[in-house]
Motif scaffolding. Structure first.
Motif, PDB file in Angstrom:
ATOM      1  N   ARG A 101      30.830  33.909  56.998  1.00  0.00           N
ATOM      2  CA  ARG A 101      29.641  34.084  57.845  1.00  0.00           C
ATOM      3  C   ARG A 101      29.726  35.382  58.649  1.00  0.00           C
ATOM      4  NH1 ARG A 101      30.186  27.889  59.394  1.00  0.00           N
ATOM      5  NH2 ARG A 101      28.914  26.958  57.735  1.00  0.00           N
ATOM      6  N   GLU A 102      30.916  35.675  59.145  1.00  0.00           N
ATOM      7  CA  GLU A 102      31.091  36.925  59.887  1.00  0.00           C
ATOM      8  C   GLU A 102      30.960  38.130  58.956  1.00  0.00           C
ATOM      9  OE1 GLU A 102      34.426  37.249  62.526  1.00  0.00           O
ATOM     10  OE2 GLU A 102      34.421  35.098  62.963  1.00  0.00           O
ATOM     11  N   ALA A 103      31.488  37.996  57.760  1.00  0.00           N
ATOM     12  CA  ALA A 103      31.469  39.114  56.818  1.00  0.00           C
ATOM     13  C   ALA A 103      30.058  39.469  56.378  1.00  0.00           C
ATOM     14  CB  ALA A 103      32.327  38.789  55.596  1.00  0.00           C
ATOM     15  N   THR A 104      29.179  38.475  56.317  1.00  0.00           N
ATOM     16  CA  THR A 104      27.818  38.707  55.825  1.00  0.00           C
ATOM     17  C   THR A 104      26.776  38.753  56.930  1.00  0.00           C
ATOM     18  OG1 THR A 104      27.533  36.321  55.477  1.00  0.00           O
ATOM     19  CG2 THR A 104      28.334  37.626  53.606  1.00  0.00           C
ATOM     20  N   ALA A 105      27.198  38.590  58.181  1.00  0.00           N
ATOM     21  CA  ALA A 105      26.244  38.487  59.291  1.00  0.00           C
ATOM     22  C   ALA A 105      25.354  39.714  59.415  1.00  0.00           C
ATOM     23  CB  ALA A 105      26.985  38.243  60.600  1.00  0.00           C
ATOM     24  N   SER A 106      25.907  40.901  59.196  1.00  0.00           N
ATOM     25  CA  SER A 106      25.132  42.122  59.411  1.00  0.00           C
ATOM     26  C   SER A 106      24.445  42.629  58.152  1.00  0.00           C
ATOM     27  CB  SER A 106      26.047  43.230  59.953  1.00  0.00           C
ATOM     28  OG  SER A 106      27.062  43.543  59.017  1.00  0.00           O
ATOM     29  N   PHE A 138      37.738  39.869  52.144  1.00  0.00           N
ATOM     30  CA  PHE A 138      36.696  39.761  51.127  1.00  0.00           C
ATOM     31  C   PHE A 138      36.520  41.102  50.438  1.00  0.00           C
ATOM     32  CE2 PHE A 138      35.660  36.373  54.102  1.00  0.00           C
ATOM     33  CZ  PHE A 138      35.390  35.307  53.259  1.00  0.00           C
ATOM     34  N   ASP A 139      36.233  41.049  49.170  1.00  0.00           N
ATOM     35  CA  ASP A 139      35.923  42.255  48.425  1.00  0.00           C
ATOM     36  C   ASP A 139      34.438  42.561  48.563  1.00  0.00           C
ATOM     37  OD1 ASP A 139      34.892  43.310  45.490  1.00  0.00           O
ATOM     38  OD2 ASP A 139      36.758  44.254  46.137  1.00  0.00           O
ATOM     39  N   ASP A 140      34.122  43.777  48.947  1.00  0.00           N
ATOM     40  CA  ASP A 140      32.730  44.153  49.220  1.00  0.00           C
ATOM     41  C   ASP A 140      31.845  43.974  47.989  1.00  0.00           C
ATOM     42  OD1 ASP A 140      30.710  45.309  51.009  1.00  0.00           O
ATOM     43  OD2 ASP A 140      30.735  46.988  49.606  1.00  0.00           O
ATOM     44  N   GLY A 141      32.340  44.388  46.842  1.00  0.00           N
ATOM     45  CA  GLY A 141      31.546  44.264  45.614  1.00  0.00           C
ATOM     46  C   GLY A 141      31.278  42.822  45.249  1.00  0.00           C
ATOM     47  N   LYS A 142      32.311  41.966  45.409  1.00  0.00           N
ATOM     48  CA  LYS A 142      32.138  40.556  45.093  1.00  0.00           C
ATOM     49  C   LYS A 142      31.158  39.884  46.050  1.00  0.00           C
ATOM     50  CE  LYS A 142      36.692  39.850  42.970  1.00  0.00           C
ATOM     51  NZ  LYS A 142      37.986  39.132  43.079  1.00  0.00           N
ATOM     52  N   MET A 149      47.462  36.823  43.975  1.00  0.00           N
ATOM     53  CA  MET A 149      47.686  37.485  42.691  1.00  0.00           C
ATOM     54  C   MET A 149      46.414  38.116  42.155  1.00  0.00           C
ATOM     55  SD  MET A 149      50.239  34.786  40.800  1.00  0.00           S
ATOM     56  CE  MET A 149      50.346  35.845  39.352  1.00  0.00           C
ATOM     57  N   SER A 150      45.266  37.562  42.523  1.00  0.00           N
ATOM     58  CA  SER A 150      44.001  38.082  41.990  1.00  0.00           C
ATOM     59  C   SER A 150      43.428  39.204  42.829  1.00  0.00           C
ATOM     60  CB  SER A 150      42.960  36.958  41.913  1.00  0.00           C
ATOM     61  OG  SER A 150      42.677  36.489  43.203  1.00  0.00           O
ATOM     62  N   SER A 151      44.119  39.607  43.866  1.00  0.00           N
ATOM     63  CA  SER A 151      43.622  40.665  44.746  1.00  0.00           C
ATOM     64  C   SER A 151      43.842  42.017  44.081  1.00  0.00           C
ATOM     65  CB  SER A 151      44.343  40.616  46.099  1.00  0.00           C
ATOM     66  OG  SER A 151      43.921  41.677  46.897  1.00  0.00           O
ATOM     67  N   GLN A 152      42.804  42.549  43.459  1.00  0.00           N
ATOM     68  CA  GLN A 152      42.895  43.806  42.745  1.00  0.00           C
ATOM     69  C   GLN A 152      42.066  44.899  43.400  1.00  0.00           C
ATOM     70  OE1 GLN A 152      41.747  42.834  38.758  1.00  0.00           O
ATOM     71  NE2 GLN A 152      43.637  41.707  38.332  1.00  0.00           N
ATOM     72  N   ALA A 153      40.987  44.486  44.025  1.00  0.00           N
ATOM     73  CA  ALA A 153      40.110  45.481  44.641  1.00  0.00           C
ATOM     74  C   ALA A 153      40.451  45.610  46.118  1.00  0.00           C
ATOM     75  CB  ALA A 153      38.643  45.056  44.497  1.00  0.00           C
ATOM     76  N   MET A 154      40.084  46.716  46.696  1.00  0.00           N
ATOM     77  CA  MET A 154      40.368  46.947  48.108  1.00  0.00           C
ATOM     78  C   MET A 154      39.491  46.042  48.967  1.00  0.00           C
ATOM     79  SD  MET A 154      40.022  50.429  50.368  1.00  0.00           S
ATOM     80  CE  MET A 154      41.287  51.253  49.391  1.00  0.00           C
ATOM     81  N   ALA A 155      40.098  45.285  49.852  1.00  0.00           N
ATOM     82  CA  ALA A 155      39.354  44.438  50.774  1.00  0.00           C
ATOM     83  C   ALA A 155      38.786  45.302  51.884  1.00  0.00           C
ATOM     84  CB  ALA A 155      40.260  43.361  51.351  1.00  0.00           C
ATOM     85  N   VAL A 156      37.514  45.121  52.161  1.00  0.00           N
ATOM     86  CA  VAL A 156      36.865  45.957  53.156  1.00  0.00           C
ATOM     87  C   VAL A 156      36.850  45.298  54.527  1.00  0.00           C
ATOM     88  CG1 VAL A 156      35.463  47.126  51.440  1.00  0.00           C
ATOM     89  CG2 VAL A 156      34.614  45.035  52.502  1.00  0.00           C
ATOM     90  N   GLN A 157      37.104  43.986  54.571  1.00  0.00           N
ATOM     91  CA  GLN A 157      37.071  43.291  55.847  1.00  0.00           C
ATOM     92  C   GLN A 157      38.200  42.258  55.891  1.00  0.00           C
ATOM     93  OE1 GLN A 157      32.862  42.164  55.372  1.00  0.00           O
ATOM     94  NE2 GLN A 157      32.533  43.001  57.413  1.00  0.00           N
TER      95      GLN A 157
END
Length: 423
Positions: free
Chosen positions: A39-44, A76-80, A12-20
């Motif tokens: 960990r995978e999302a932030t590895a690079s 995950f939301d990129d901005g968050k 329900m809280s998914s408002q922003a576009m998920a980039v991954q």
């Protein structure tokens, strides 16, 4: 149920576009799936270690989570994600598209060589791999006739920055790094010192590290990325230098007239505690110069805690803070406050005048410490120094008047540190 409630809340809280989006087995459990996906999302993008971030904090960056057959699908939301990393003091960036040129002198007992693009040097290989993980690429010079006519190992060791900048033009590199590595064959550890520059040869930052192959290559790659990130004026860099307007508006004294620590125009004011002897002043000065900072470091004053130095730098103040925090000679104990770990000890004094005990020391020196000079020649130096100190406090608070006299055979040790000797 708790699991169902969390799934519904995240959906329900998914408002922003998920980039991954990441798929993880349901059999691993939801918490493990979220941690591994993070960990995978932030590895690079994350330059620093993210292990200190708690699971609850990571969950706040999840934009959607659902079950598809036997897998969790986590987004995950990129901005968050960026905000979460920033709130934890973790540097992150999108990397560089252009490779960074590396001029690296390999100091060996058999001689000193410049590592070229065809080299299988283990440090160069490890550094390249670590830099790929930090989202930027390296290239090494080919060292053909054109390069050899302009650059040799001594060019790098002597900080001939303009020559290196000119030689780098053929590679069309926007940034280049120059440094030296020395391997200790006894324990297979490395000592590494480096400086980063823009294409005109302007120094952007520097660093040094010592440890195993993995430790030193990882540390250098990470710290070079931070320096580049601090100096790149583009959307790909999330951190910025302190602006000139911010520097101008910073308060330099507190309401009581004391000196405020931190960034000021042209440099950074820091306090060193544990400075128990006036002969520590030139020692600190020489250490800072060995890190790549300018020689016109000055003492502004002192109080009951320690001595306040002004360290000129054109790079981000956070680079200086990181250098001092990780250096063996200092221990960070507060904001812009560092304990000096190599003091000569307390000198006996009466009525403001005292004599430092005459001491004779044997020490092995290497030009690696100075990152310059003659090819890192190692030698043992025996010296006997007796220093008479006289400290006079003016009627008003301010910097001390310090007169130094030295009755050793020569005054090179102190004069090299930037202290004028009166006899």
């Amino acid at each position: 149920m708790k699991l169902q409630a969390l799934l519904v809340a995240m959906l329900m809280s998914s408002q922003a576009m998920a980039v991954q989006v990441f798929e993880k087995p349901v059999s691993d459990g939801m918490d493990k799936a979220i941690l591994n996906s993070f960990r995978e999302a932030t590895a690079s993008s994350a330059i620093d270690d993210t292990s200190k971030i708690s699971l609850d904090e990571i969950k706040s960056a999840v934009s959607s989570l659902r079950i598809n057959n036997d897998n969790f699908e986590i987004s995950f939301d990129d901005g968050k994600l960026k905000n979460l990393l920033s709130s934890q003091g973790i540097a992150s960036w999108n990397g560089l598209s252009d490779p960074v040129l590396v001029w690296l002198a390999d100091v060996e007992e058999s001689g000193i060589n410049v590592i070229n693009g065809d080299s299988d040097n283990e440090f160069a290989v490890a550094l390249n791999q670590a830099s790929n993980k930090n989202n930027y690429n390296l290239m090494f010079p080919v060292m053909d006739l054109d390069d050899v006519e302009k650059v040799n190992a001594q060019t790098i060791l002597s900080h001939s920055d303009k020559i290196l900048a000119t030689a780098s033009k053929r590679y069309d590199a926007k940034y280049f790094v120059a440094g030296a590595i020395e391997k200790n064959s006894g324990d297979n550890t490395y000592t590494v010192k480096w400086n980063a520059y823009d294409d005109e040869g302007k120094s952007l930052g520097n660093g040094q590290t010592q440890g195993t192959l993995e430790e030193t290559s990882t540390s250098m790659s990470r710290d070079v990325a931070k320096v580049l990130m601090q100096n790149i004026s583009s959307d790909t860099a999330t951190a910025q230098n302190t602006s000139s307007d911010e520097v101008e508006s910073m308060t330099t004294t507190d309401p009581d007239g004391g000196i405020v620590l931190g960034p000021v125009k042209g440099g950074v004011r820091v306090m060193f505690t544990g400075v128990d002897n006036v002969s520590d002043y030139p020692k600190i000065n020489k250490i800072l110069i060995s890190y790549g900072y300018e020689s016109d470091i000055s003492v502004l004053g002192y109080n009951s805690q320690g001595v306040i130095f002004l360290i000129p730098t054109g790079s981000s103040p956070s680079i200086l803070d990181g250098t001092l925090a990780h250096a063996g000679e200092f221990t960070k104990i507060g904001d812009w406050i560092y304990k000096f770990n190599k003091s000569s000890g307390v000198a006996s004094a009466g009525n403001g005048v005292g004599t430092v005990t005459r001491t004779t020391t044997n020490r092995v020196t290497s030009n690696m410490n100075g990152y310059g000079g003659e090819a890192y020649t190692k030698k043992t130096v025996k010296r006997t120094v007796e220093v008479t100190t006289k400290i006079e406090q003016s009627a008003q608070d301010g910097a001390p008047v310090i007169n130094l006299t030295d009755d050793s055979e020569g005054t090179d040790a102190l004069e090299d540190g930037g202290i004028n000797i009166t006899q």
